[in-house]
Write a protein that holds these residues in place. Structure first.
Motif, PDB file in Angstrom:
ATOM      1  N   MET A 210       0.819  -1.188   0.000  1.00 18.06           N
ATOM      2  CA  MET A 210       0.000   0.000   0.000  1.00 18.06           C
ATOM      3  C   MET A 210       0.864   1.253   0.000  1.00 18.06           C
ATOM      4  O   MET A 210       0.499   2.252  -0.608  1.00 18.06           O
ATOM      5  N   LEU A 211       1.981   1.176   0.685  1.00 14.48           N
ATOM      6  CA  LEU A 211       2.896   2.310   0.674  1.00 14.48           C
ATOM      7  C   LEU A 211       3.457   2.520  -0.730  1.00 14.48           C
ATOM      8  O   LEU A 211       3.664   3.662  -1.157  1.00 14.48           O
TER       9      LEU A 211
ATOM     10  N   VAL B  93      -4.041   5.362   5.419  1.00 14.43           N
ATOM     11  CA  VAL B  93      -4.546   3.998   5.604  1.00 14.43           C
ATOM     12  C   VAL B  93      -3.382   3.060   5.910  1.00 14.43           C
ATOM     13  O   VAL B  93      -3.482   2.196   6.790  1.00 14.43           O
ATOM     14  N   PHE B  94      -2.262   3.239   5.206  1.00 15.79           N
ATOM     15  CA  PHE B  94      -1.070   2.444   5.487  1.00 15.79           C
ATOM     16  C   PHE B  94      -0.613   2.656   6.923  1.00 15.79           C
ATOM     17  O   PHE B  94      -0.288   1.681   7.621  1.00 15.79           O
ATOM     18  N   LEU B  95      -0.556   3.899   7.377  1.00 17.48           N
ATOM     19  CA  LEU B  95      -0.115   4.168   8.749  1.00 17.48           C
ATOM     20  C   LEU B  95      -1.028   3.516   9.781  1.00 17.48           C
ATOM     21  O   LEU B  95      -0.555   2.923  10.758  1.00 17.48           O
ATOM     22  N   ILE B  96      -2.322   3.617   9.568  1.00 18.13           N
ATOM     23  CA  ILE B  96      -3.278   3.027  10.510  1.00 18.13           C
ATOM     24  C   ILE B  96      -3.111   1.512  10.554  1.00 18.13           C
ATOM     25  O   ILE B  96      -3.045   0.916  11.631  1.00 18.13           O
ATOM     26  N   LEU B  97      -3.021   0.885   9.380  1.00 10.77           N
ATOM     27  CA  LEU B  97      -2.854  -0.569   9.351  1.00 10.77           C
ATOM     28  C   LEU B  97      -1.512  -0.990   9.939  1.00 10.77           C
ATOM     29  O   LEU B  97      -1.410  -2.038  10.591  1.00 10.77           O
TER      30      LEU B  97
ATOM     31  N   VAL C  10       0.189   0.569  12.380  1.00  9.26           N
ATOM     32  CA  VAL C  10       0.102   0.679  13.838  1.00  9.26           C
ATOM     33  C   VAL C  10      -0.726  -0.465  14.405  1.00  9.26           C
ATOM     34  O   VAL C  10      -0.365  -1.064  15.427  1.00  9.26           O
ATOM     35  N   ILE C  11      -1.819  -0.807  13.742  1.00 10.63           N
ATOM     36  CA  ILE C  11      -2.656  -1.921  14.207  1.00 10.63           C
ATOM     37  C   ILE C  11      -1.871  -3.225  14.166  1.00 10.63           C
ATOM     38  O   ILE C  11      -1.937  -4.036  15.102  1.00 10.63           O
ATOM     39  N   SER C  12      -1.097  -3.430  13.108  1.00  9.07           N
ATOM     40  CA  SER C  12      -0.312  -4.666  13.032  1.00  9.07           C
ATOM     41  C   SER C  12       0.796  -4.687  14.078  1.00  9.07           C
ATOM     42  O   SER C  12       1.152  -5.755  14.583  1.00  9.07           O
ATOM     43  N   LEU C  13       1.352  -3.537  14.419  1.00 10.83           N
ATOM     44  CA  LEU C  13       2.354  -3.498  15.490  1.00 10.83           C
ATOM     45  C   LEU C  13       1.739  -3.852  16.840  1.00 10.83           C
ATOM     46  O   LEU C  13       2.333  -4.591  17.625  1.00 10.83           O
ATOM     47  N   ILE C  14       0.557  -3.330  17.088  1.00 12.39           N
ATOM     48  CA  ILE C  14      -0.098  -3.577  18.379  1.00 12.39           C
ATOM     49  C   ILE C  14      -0.509  -5.039  18.503  1.00 12.39           C
ATOM     50  O   ILE C  14      -0.222  -5.694  19.502  1.00 12.39           O
ATOM     51  N   PHE C  15      -1.178  -5.569  17.502  1.00 16.57           N
ATOM     52  CA  PHE C  15      -1.698  -6.927  17.590  1.00 16.57           C
ATOM     53  C   PHE C  15      -0.655  -7.980  17.250  1.00 16.57           C
ATOM     54  O   PHE C  15      -0.801  -9.141  17.589  1.00 16.57           O
ATOM     55  N   GLY C  16       0.402  -7.605  16.575  1.00 20.85           N
ATOM     56  CA  GLY C  16       1.443  -8.557  16.219  1.00 20.85           C
ATOM     57  C   GLY C  16       2.395  -8.845  17.375  1.00 20.85           C
ATOM     58  O   GLY C  16       3.129  -9.820  17.361  1.00 20.85           O
ATOM     59  N   ARG C  17       2.404  -8.017  18.394  1.00 24.29           N
ATOM     60  CA  ARG C  17       3.324  -8.167  19.537  1.00 24.29           C
ATOM     61  C   ARG C  17       2.792  -9.106  20.612  1.00 24.29           C
ATOM     62  O   ARG C  17       3.506  -9.450  21.508  1.00 24.29           O
ATOM     63  N   ARG C  18       1.539  -9.479  20.521  1.00 19.98           N
ATOM     64  CA  ARG C  18       0.976 -10.360  21.544  1.00 19.98           C
ATOM     65  C   ARG C  18       1.599 -11.734  21.471  1.00 19.98           C
ATOM     66  O   ARG C  18       1.789 -12.305  20.404  1.00 19.98           O
ATOM     67  N   SER C  19       1.902 -12.277  22.647  1.00 20.69           N
ATOM     68  CA  SER C  19       2.449 -13.637  22.664  1.00 20.69           C
ATOM     69  C   SER C  19       1.305 -14.645  22.626  1.00 20.69           C
ATOM     70  O   SER C  19       0.214 -14.395  23.119  1.00 20.69           O
TER      71      SER C  19
END
Length: 54
Positions: free
Chosen positions: A1-2, A37-41, A43-52
């Motif tokens: 998207m970027l 839209v790229f920035l929002i996605l 940030v969302i992937s950073l937040i949800f991707g860090r969960r163990s």
């Protein structure tokens, strides 16, 4: 998207060089929307991707 956002930015720059200002405003608008839209996605992937998964 970027990549798409950068493509539309390049289209806007080239159109601006040749004087097509209507195309410039449209391409810049699309590039801005895609970038945010790229920035929002991202940030969302950073937040949800860090969960163990433990």
């Amino acid at each position: 998207m970027l990549g798409w956002a950068l493509l539309f930015l390049v289209v806007a720059i080239v159109a601006g060089i040749f004087g097509f200002f209507g195309i410039v405003s449209a391409a810049v608008g699309v590039a801005k929307v895609l970038f945010f839209v790229f920035l929002i996605l991202f940030v969302i992937s950073l937040i949800f991707g860090r969960r163990s998964k433990a």
